[in-house]
Design a protein around this motif. Structure first.
Motif, PDB file in Angstrom:
ATOM      1  N   CYS A 484     -17.572   4.986  -9.658  1.00 18.34           N
ATOM      2  CA  CYS A 484     -17.512   6.098 -10.712  1.00 18.34           C
ATOM      3  C   CYS A 484     -18.915   6.823 -10.842  1.00 18.34           C
ATOM      4  N   ARG A 485     -19.842   5.989 -11.096  1.00 20.58           N
ATOM      5  CA  ARG A 485     -21.017   6.501 -11.320  1.00 20.58           C
ATOM      6  C   ARG A 485     -21.722   7.505 -10.323  1.00 20.58           C
ATOM      7  N   ASN A 486     -21.327   7.103  -8.943  1.00 23.01           N
ATOM      8  CA  ASN A 486     -21.977   7.602  -7.912  1.00 23.01           C
ATOM      9  C   ASN A 486     -20.868   8.744  -7.546  1.00 23.01           C
ATOM     10  N   ALA A 487     -19.778   8.890  -8.052  1.00 23.12           N
ATOM     11  CA  ALA A 487     -18.682   9.846  -7.400  1.00 23.12           C
ATOM     12  C   ALA A 487     -18.843  10.964  -8.379  1.00 23.12           C
ATOM     13  N   ARG A 488     -18.600  12.373  -7.591  1.00 20.76           N
ATOM     14  CA  ARG A 488     -18.664  13.533  -8.446  1.00 20.76           C
ATOM     15  C   ARG A 488     -17.499  13.877  -9.150  1.00 20.76           C
ATOM     16  N   THR A 489     -16.165  13.351  -8.887  1.00 17.30           N
ATOM     17  CA  THR A 489     -15.219  13.741  -9.423  1.00 17.30           C
ATOM     18  C   THR A 489     -14.310  12.271  -9.649  1.00 17.30           C
ATOM     19  N   LEU A 490     -13.253  12.431 -10.488  1.00 19.39           N
ATOM     20  CA  LEU A 490     -12.151  11.405 -10.580  1.00 19.39           C
ATOM     21  C   LEU A 490     -11.544  11.166  -9.361  1.00 19.39           C
ATOM     22  N   SER A 491     -11.162  12.364  -8.799  1.00 16.54           N
ATOM     23  CA  SER A 491     -10.425  12.303  -7.339  1.00 16.54           C
ATOM     24  C   SER A 491     -11.286  11.459  -6.299  1.00 16.54           C
ATOM     25  N   GLU A 492     -12.640  11.896  -6.433  1.00 22.22           N
ATOM     26  CA  GLU A 492     -13.403  11.280  -5.375  1.00 22.22           C
ATOM     27  C   GLU A 492     -13.402   9.870  -5.511  1.00 22.22           C
ATOM     28  N   ALA A 493     -13.856   9.475  -6.602  1.00 22.30           N
ATOM     29  CA  ALA A 493     -13.775   8.267  -7.061  1.00 22.30           C
ATOM     30  C   ALA A 493     -12.734   7.450  -6.631  1.00 22.30           C
ATOM     31  N   GLY A 494     -11.434   8.013  -6.910  1.00 19.40           N
ATOM     32  CA  GLY A 494     -10.107   7.460  -6.513  1.00 19.40           C
ATOM     33  C   GLY A 494     -10.048   7.118  -4.950  1.00 19.40           C
ATOM     34  N   ARG A 495     -10.415   8.124  -4.296  1.00 18.14           N
ATOM     35  CA  ARG A 495     -10.268   8.404  -2.860  1.00 18.14           C
ATOM     36  C   ARG A 495     -11.251   7.150  -2.019  1.00 18.14           C
ATOM     37  N   GLN A 496     -12.342   6.946  -2.807  1.00 16.56           N
ATOM     38  CA  GLN A 496     -13.112   5.679  -2.375  1.00 16.56           C
ATOM     39  C   GLN A 496     -12.565   4.488  -2.652  1.00 16.56           C
ATOM     40  N   LEU A 497     -11.991   4.104  -3.784  1.00 17.89           N
ATOM     41  CA  LEU A 497     -11.387   2.762  -4.452  1.00 17.89           C
ATOM     42  C   LEU A 497     -10.083   2.718  -3.472  1.00 17.89           C
ATOM     43  N   PHE A 498      -9.274   3.640  -3.133  1.00 17.49           N
ATOM     44  CA  PHE A 498      -7.947   3.465  -2.688  1.00 17.49           C
ATOM     45  C   PHE A 498      -7.791   3.891  -1.170  1.00 17.49           C
ATOM     46  N   ASP A 499      -9.021   3.707  -0.409  1.00 15.75           N
ATOM     47  CA  ASP A 499      -9.254   4.284   0.688  1.00 15.75           C
ATOM     48  C   ASP A 499      -8.135   3.918   1.667  1.00 15.75           C
ATOM     49  N   VAL A 500      -7.849   2.535   1.521  1.00 23.14           N
ATOM     50  CA  VAL A 500      -6.653   1.905   2.429  1.00 23.14           C
ATOM     51  C   VAL A 500      -5.326   2.443   1.980  1.00 23.14           C
ATOM     52  N   SER A 501      -5.088   2.095   0.941  1.00 25.91           N
ATOM     53  CA  SER A 501      -3.542   1.886   0.418  1.00 25.91           C
ATOM     54  C   SER A 501      -3.103   3.512   0.312  1.00 25.91           C
ATOM     55  N   ARG A 502      -3.942   4.479   0.258  1.00 23.68           N
ATOM     56  CA  ARG A 502      -3.463   5.869   0.158  1.00 23.68           C
ATOM     57  C   ARG A 502      -3.002   6.453   1.183  1.00 23.68           C
ATOM     58  N   PRO A 508      -0.611  10.672  -1.900  1.00 21.72           N
ATOM     59  CA  PRO A 508      -1.334  10.071  -2.792  1.00 21.72           C
ATOM     60  C   PRO A 508      -2.131  10.845  -3.901  1.00 21.72           C
ATOM     61  N   ASN A 509      -1.717   9.935  -5.184  1.00 20.37           N
ATOM     62  CA  ASN A 509      -2.479  10.473  -6.322  1.00 20.37           C
ATOM     63  C   ASN A 509      -3.606   9.834  -6.883  1.00 20.37           C
ATOM     64  N   ASP A 510      -4.886   9.835  -6.315  1.00 26.85           N
ATOM     65  CA  ASP A 510      -5.870   8.894  -6.440  1.00 26.85           C
ATOM     66  C   ASP A 510      -6.433   9.020  -8.110  1.00 26.85           C
ATOM     67  N   ALA A 511      -6.498  10.338  -8.354  1.00 23.52           N
ATOM     68  CA  ALA A 511      -7.189  10.355  -9.741  1.00 23.52           C
ATOM     69  C   ALA A 511      -6.281   9.708 -10.783  1.00 23.52           C
ATOM     70  N   ASP A 512      -4.938   9.947 -10.595  1.00 21.58           N
ATOM     71  CA  ASP A 512      -3.879   9.236 -11.486  1.00 21.58           C
ATOM     72  C   ASP A 512      -3.915   7.901 -11.496  1.00 21.58           C
ATOM     73  N   ARG A 515      -6.989   6.589 -13.310  1.00 22.07           N
ATOM     74  CA  ARG A 515      -6.933   6.889 -14.723  1.00 22.07           C
ATOM     75  C   ARG A 515      -6.182   5.747 -15.378  1.00 22.07           C
ATOM     76  N   LYS A 516      -4.907   5.305 -14.695  1.00 24.75           N
ATOM     77  CA  LYS A 516      -4.340   4.342 -15.225  1.00 24.75           C
ATOM     78  C   LYS A 516      -4.796   3.264 -15.429  1.00 24.75           C
ATOM     79  N   TYR A 517      -5.680   2.861 -14.349  1.00 24.59           N
ATOM     80  CA  TYR A 517      -6.449   1.506 -14.270  1.00 24.59           C
ATOM     81  C   TYR A 517      -7.497   1.605 -15.245  1.00 24.59           C
ATOM     82  N   LEU A 518      -8.216   2.485 -15.349  1.00 26.86           N
ATOM     83  CA  LEU A 518      -9.108   2.652 -16.573  1.00 26.86           C
ATOM     84  C   LEU A 518      -8.693   2.589 -18.011  1.00 26.86           C
TER      85      LEU A 518
END
Length: 530
Positions: A484-502, A508-512, A515-518
């Motif tokens: 999250c610190r190195n991502a520009r947006t919530l969606s970008e961080a989500g895409r990186q974290l869920f790069d396989v399952s998405r 895919p709603n990576d941002a949502d 958000r729910k995990y946090l």
């Protein structure tokens, strides 16, 4: 009873006319040779010829000669009007029409296309039509016996070519090797382990070699956009797709008249201090590649002129009333969200649409931690080439450095550029060519201070306070925080974290999901970014 063998081919207006009178039987003639092959007897020959009296006379003579040496072969003359037998479109259309109208009977007949006669254009068209199965046939090529074109063996030889490429595994393997070489080249020989990045590189390789459309590389500073752009240029130049220079400019350094002049050039006296005319970077890139890094920083006037230059390959230098030309391929780079810049009125929507045909996201180092180790090896090899001095890690020193580099504590805000600097520092200070634990600990401390972290500090403590967490959750949150610190947006961080399952989800709603995990830990995006 077996299938009848039917051959289709052009009359050879030069080689089939080889020799006169009885002497013609001592010369190799390709259409006659086709009907003299014992292993491929021809039951019927569809002989395509021109409509002039000369062509018709030769076709009739060839038909009569075939009747004398191969009485069982039926020869059908097929006149075809070709005003220019070297015009690809005309020849392809004529042969396509012939194939479409021909009454193929594959149940009772096998078909051969004779590619020895006719112009080179006709031979290419035969190949394309046969490969695409407009002609349900194999290709056959006749040739004179080696060293005996003029005498002794007028029958010559023939070769069958089956276009079922699955039978030619060595050809397929060759193309696979060439593609693998291209991918390895784009990655500079680094054994990338990140699946998402590997997929991007594979697509970049295909696009780079098949398209001249603009490309957009998106990623944080230090993610390797400039390096990759240059590798793309070198790949295309190596395939003779570009002849000009690689021209790179950081748009964040361009301001005012200086920006217009640097990009588009200027005429003498265009502004105060313009004592001489200047060509500009766009003209310098003519025939080559222009890499505009941080394109989101361009001003409105520069954006408008760049759009015209991309679409028309023409533009006006500053202060000039005469247009100049430059045909360049554009690669743009940015760390910004250009969609947001468009919505804010800071970036032209039409320019964004023009450069957004091929967009590739380059993850930062924190999103490619599995690539830290191969990049360390790459940096040591580069140091050895540049300094002519081989440097290696001690085993325990490398283990300790990798443990820190892969830990959530390692922020890598400068991405691969920062990793390169870290390895260079240790390699430079290494005595006897060995990086030991003392050097590693010193470097770790240097990085921690640069990132504002005290050694051993836990970056989650300030967020979680006294909240008790399992070690599993704490380690996982460390990793999430770092992304999250190195991502520009919530969606970008989500895409990186869920790069396989998405990839398994239709929408895919990576941002949502993030958000729910946090929220499970009482955290939100703004807290992490602050």
């Amino acid at each position: 009873m077996g299938k009848r063998s039917v051959a289709i081919g052009f009359l050879g207006t030069t080689l089939d006319r080889n020799g006169k009178g009885a002497a013609r039987w001592q010369r190799w003639r390709p259409t006659i040779s086709l009907c003299q092959q014992a292993h491929t007897p021809i039951d019927r020959l569809e002989l395509i010829h021109g409509t002039s009296a000369r062509d018709l006379g030769l076709a009739e003579r060839i038909r009569d000669d075939i009747q004398s040496i191969s009485p069982h072969t039926e020869v059908r003359l097929q006149p075809m009007v070709l005003r220019n037998p070297w015009d690809f479109e005309e020849v392809y259309s004529a042969l396509h029409d012939f194939a479409s109208a021909y009454p193929f009977d594959t149940e009772h007949e096998d078909y051969l296309v004779h590619i020895t006669t006719g112009t080179h254009v006709a031979q290419i068209c035969w190949f394309l039509l046969t490969e695409a199965r407009y002609l349900p046939a194999r290709l056959i090529q006749t040739s004179p016996a080696r060293g005996k074109e003029d005498t002794a063996d007028p029958a010559g030889t023939s070769t069958l070519i089956d276009l079922d490429l699955s039978r030619y595994d060595h050809i397929a393997s060759r193309f696979q090797r060439e593609q693998a070489d291209s991918l390895n080249f784009l990655k500079a020989g680094i054994a990338t382990r990140n699946a998402a990045f590997n997929r991007s590189i594979e697509q970049i390789e295909r696009v780079a070699l098949r398209s001249r459309a603009p490309m957009l590389l998106v990623g944080p500073t230090g993610a390797g956009k400039s390096f990759l752009a240059r590798r793309i240029y070198e790949l295309k130049r190596g395939r003779h797709q570009l002849e000009g220079r690689f021209v790179e400019v950081n748009c964040a350094t361009l301001r005012g008249d200086g920006a217009m002049s640097a990009l588009f050039g200027h005429s003498k006296g265009a502004f105060t201090g313009a004592q001489n005319a200047r060509d500009g970077l766009l003209r310098a890139a003519d025939g080559g590649m222009l890499f505009l890094d941080e394109i989101g920083e361009l001003g409105a006037d520069e954006q408008a002129m760049l759009l015209k230059a991309i679409e028309e390959k023409r533009f006006f230098p500053l202060g000039s009333d005469r247009e100049v030309e430059s045909d360049f391929q554009l690669i743009a780079g940015t760390h910004r969200d250009l969609r947001s810049r468009v919505a804010e009125g800071l970036f032209r929507e039409d320019l964004y649409a023009r450069i957004n045909l091929w967009t590739f996201e380059l993850p930062g180092l924190a999103g490619r931690r599995e690539d830290i180790e191969p990049n360390i090896d790459f940096e040591l090899q580069r140091h050895a080439r540049e300094q002519n001095r081989q440097v290696r890690f001690n085993l325990e020193a490398k283990r300790r450095y990798l443990a820190f580099a892969n830990s959530p504590q390692a922020r890598w805000a400068g991405n691969f550029r920062e990793l390169s600097a870290s390895i260079t520092r240790m390699a430079t200070l290494a005595d006897s060519g060995r990086i030991d634990e003392a050097l590693v600990l010193e470097e770790i401390g240097r990085l921690q201070r640069a990132w504002g972290l005290e050694q051993g500090a836990n970056p989650l403590d300030a967020l979680l306070g006294d909240k008790a967490l399992d070690q599993f959750d704490r380690l996982q949150l460390h990793a999430v925080l770092n992304v999250c610190r190195n991502a520009r947006t919530l969606s970008e961080a989500g895409r990186q974290l869920f790069d396989v399952s998405r990839l398994e989800k239709d929408k895919p709603n990576d941002a949502d999901r993030l958000r729910k995990y946090l929220a499970r830990f009482g955290l939100d995006w703004n807290q992490l970014k602050d």
